[in-house]
Enzyme design. Structure first.
Site, PDB file in Angstrom:
ATOM      1  N   LYS A  93       0.844  -1.194   0.000  1.00 40.44           N
ATOM      2  CA  LYS A  93       0.000   0.000   0.000  1.00 40.44           C
ATOM      3  C   LYS A  93       0.874   1.238   0.000  1.00 40.44           C
ATOM      4  O   LYS A  93       1.717   1.420   0.896  1.00 40.44           O
ATOM      5  CB  LYS A  93      -0.872   0.022   1.252  1.00 40.44           C
ATOM      6  CG  LYS A  93      -2.222  -0.639   1.072  1.00 40.44           C
ATOM      7  CD  LYS A  93      -3.004  -0.530   2.360  1.00 40.44           C
ATOM      8  CE  LYS A  93      -4.472  -0.421   2.112  1.00 40.44           C
ATOM      9  NZ  LYS A  93      -5.220  -0.294   3.382  1.00 40.44           N
TER      10      LYS A  93
HETATM   11  O1  G3P Z   1      -9.526   0.271   4.031  1.00 41.58           O
HETATM   12  C1  G3P Z   1      -9.246   1.483   4.638  1.00 41.58           C
HETATM   13  C2  G3P Z   1      -9.792   1.511   5.995  1.00 41.58           C
HETATM   14  O2  G3P Z   1      -9.032   0.726   6.845  1.00 41.58           O
HETATM   15  C3  G3P Z   1     -10.018   2.856   6.566  1.00 41.58           C
HETATM   16  O3  G3P Z   1     -11.202   2.763   7.220  1.00 41.58           O
HETATM   17  O4  G3P Z   1     -12.895   3.351   8.859  1.00 41.58           O
HETATM   18  O5  G3P Z   1     -10.489   4.004   9.242  1.00 41.58           O
HETATM   19  O6  G3P Z   1     -11.839   5.144   7.494  1.00 41.58           O
HETATM   20  P1  G3P Z   1     -11.628   3.892   8.271  1.00 41.58           P
END
Ligand code: G3P
Length: 231
Positions: A84
């Site tokens: 990533k």
């Molecule tokens: O896939 C990306 C994810 O881990 C971010 O999610 O909920 O932290 O915005 P969030």
């Protein structure tokens, strides 16, 4: 649309894979930190050995040089590793170099079509628009997914869209309708996707109706020569 799990939790990943519906995993430094102070390499290798598909794991360097060095090392950990790389200028530079070395890149923290354009131009295998975080600031996160899917489709580009930062089951439905190749979902959302009260009521009623007539007769117990007795 394929489903990935967005977690670094081994138990949740094992369960998702056992269900036979999870074909990849995405992690990030925040998700890994939730698992406590672990040996990062060991954890990622274990995830890679469980999952029958791409496992995305993030670099921490801020400059292209560092990102490339980290990615080259990480890529050696397993055959299904995807690195990533953040959707900024240093990330574009790193992605261009890594893709020429056949290291698969997930262009992450993507919030606009313009960022996706550059990620695709640099050769990223996956592009991850963060839907929930755009919704959080009052924008339409799913619109960005729709735009990126259309752009890749129009120009017949090989990059796949991973709808990320999925917060609830409506996001999954919308990502599927938008044509996202993949949705990476938190474990909790994965479990919620299958739930429906009418299914639970239906199962309960079938059993009650059966028992009213059949008593405690069991399907397997009443099978002979592959036929239900009395059928
Ligand atoms: O896939 C990306 C994810 O881990 C971010 O999610 O909920 O932290 O915005 P969030």
């Amino acid at each position: 649309m394929r489903l990935f799990l967005d977690t670094a939790n081994i138990g949740h990943i094992r369960h998702g894979v056992e269900l036979g519906i999870i074909s990849g995993v995405t992690t990030n430094p925040s998700l890994v930190s939730k698992e406590g102070k672990v040996n990062y390499q060991k954890l990622v290798k274990e995830i890679c050995s469980i999952v029958p598909g791409p496992v995305s794991t993030e670099v921490l360097s801020q400059d292209a040089h560092g990102m490339i060095a980290e990615a080259r090392e990480i890529a050696k950990w397993a055959g299904n590793i995807v690195v990533k790389i953040p959707a900024n200028l240093e990330g574009v530079k790193a992605t261009s170099v890594l893709c020429k070395e056949n290291i698969k890149v997930n262009f992450t923290l993507c919030f606009s079509l313009n960022q996706a354009l550059l990620g695709a131009a640099a050769g990223a295998a996956f592009i991850s628009p963060f839907v929930g975080r755009l919704d959080d600031i009052g924008e339409d996160g799913m619109k960005v997914v729709v735009d990126i899917v259309q752009f890749l489709d129009y120009y017949q580009l090989p990059a796949q869209v991973i709808a990320a930062s999925i917060r609830h089951t409506q996001h999954c439905i919308m990502a599927a309708k938008a044509g996202a190749h993949i949705a990476t979902v938190p474990y909790k959302v994965l479990l919620q996707m299958i739930q429906h009260p009418l299914t639970d009521i239906g199962v309960k009623r079938f059993i009650q109706d059966w028992e009213k007539v059949m008593g405690d007769q069991k399907v397997i117990g009443s099978m002979k020569n592959n036929r239900l007795v009395g059928s």
